[in-house]
Design a protein around this motif. Sequence first.
Motif, short mmCIF file in Angstrom:
data_model
loop_
_atom_site.label_atom_id
_atom_site.label_comp_id
_atom_site.label_asym_id
_atom_site.label_seq_id
_atom_site.Cartn_x
_atom_site.Cartn_y
_atom_site.Cartn_z
N VAL A 113 -22.40 20.81 16.25
CA VAL A 113 -22.52 19.61 16.51
C VAL A 113 -24.00 19.16 16.21
N LEU A 114 -25.01 19.90 16.30
CA LEU A 114 -26.38 19.65 15.99
C LEU A 114 -26.64 19.35 14.63
N ASP A 115 -25.61 19.84 13.72
CA ASP A 115 -26.04 19.62 12.21
C ASP A 115 -25.79 18.21 11.79
N ASP A 116 -25.02 17.70 12.48
CA ASP A 116 -24.89 16.10 12.27
C ASP A 116 -26.18 15.11 12.93
N LYS A 117 -26.78 15.97 13.46
CA LYS A 117 -27.96 15.06 14.16
C LYS A 117 -29.16 15.35 13.70
N ALA A 118 -29.61 16.56 13.43
CA ALA A 118 -30.79 17.12 13.22
C ALA A 118 -30.80 18.10 11.95
N ASP A 119 -31.99 17.74 10.97
CA ASP A 119 -32.17 18.66 9.86
C ASP A 119 -32.90 20.03 10.55
N PRO A 120 -32.12 21.13 10.24
CA PRO A 120 -32.72 22.42 10.83
C PRO A 120 -34.06 22.72 10.09
N PRO A 121 -34.93 23.29 11.02
CA PRO A 121 -36.17 23.80 10.31
C PRO A 121 -35.99 25.16 9.64
N MET A 122 -37.14 25.63 9.10
CA MET A 122 -36.93 26.95 8.50
C MET A 122 -37.13 28.09 9.53
N PHE A 123 -36.00 28.95 9.92
CA PHE A 123 -36.21 29.90 10.79
C PHE A 123 -36.57 31.09 10.43
N ARG A 124 -37.65 32.05 10.87
CA ARG A 124 -38.12 33.05 10.35
C ARG A 124 -37.19 34.51 10.59
#
Length: 364
Positions: A310-321
């Motif tokens: 659901v979060l994918d439609d609201k916020a661009d994901p950051p780069m996870f290490r």
Amino acid sequence: MPEAKEKILQIRDLDITFRTTAGPVHAIRGVNIDLYKGETVAIVGESGSGKSVTMKAAMGILASNATVTNGSIEYTYRNDGGNMETVDILKKDKKWIRRNVNGKRIAMVFQDPMTSLDPTMSIGKQIMEGMIWHYKTPKAEAWKRSVELLKEVGIEDAEKRMKNYPHQLSGGMRQRVVIAIALSCNPELLICDEPTTALDVTIQAKIIELIRKVQKERGISVIYITHDLGVVAKVADYVNVMYAGKIVEKGLINDIFYDPRHPYTWGLLSAMPDLETDDERLYTIPGSPPNLLHEKPGDAFAPRNKYALVLDDKADPPMFRISDTHYAATWLLDPRAPKVEMPEELKTRLERMKKEAEKYGSEL
């Protein structure tokens, strides 16, 4: 560790927008790329993902309707006085870039050799041109050097070929000539933009091998722009996976091929032809790349991602290490996200590829 290596190119937070009749197109969105001396970095992704535009910005040859809205492209080189110098290419004018960078220190091999070569000029003149313009090389010396370059890139009867015109050569020979032109001024960085796309399979392998040989002998750095993961497996040290103008996963070649974490990378690897697969049909990623004219909030890959949250439609994901060398921009890597494994068929395929690579390596 990379810190001990000599960094020659550092792209940070690069943003590029194109003005079009339909409105602004936000084509490059916060791209970060590092390249060290002698390394090969691959940028992979579907057509239109922004691979070529990013590298054209590094060479200062963006189209007139492109605007760099943010970021820096720092290039470190040895100047004519022999001292190391770092410049932000985005802050230099076109005249300075033509004189100090294009062809001289950074050279580009484009994907279609027929459009890269001037049909009205002989092969010899086209190879000599850069040496004469950049270094004021005497014509006789430039001629001799051009013949040597043609031999270096595997063209037989080099003296005769110097007088030929592009239409008199085959596609593979034309691409070798383009590589000879790119190498004529001893660049430190070679950018190969889909260098084998217009060629048949046997010639592709020879061109890839030629670029590897030249890189090894000269110690230059190479950036490959490609959508062909088979090419990447043969040449790259480090891979940047690009989607909709953004890098969504990056890592060492083994990170990307044997431990991919982004669903888009899973799709690209699954779409590689494989003789051992049980599937009758070749896998394709569902849907099509987004129209960047109409930017939407959230992850650009979400509409094509069956694992989207659901979060994918609201916020661009950051780069996870994931590790010191491996990063991916997907909410699936957030500690709060449900655990999602890569498809079983892909996992089996990657394990098979790894065993084959180990077997091949042990026989060398």
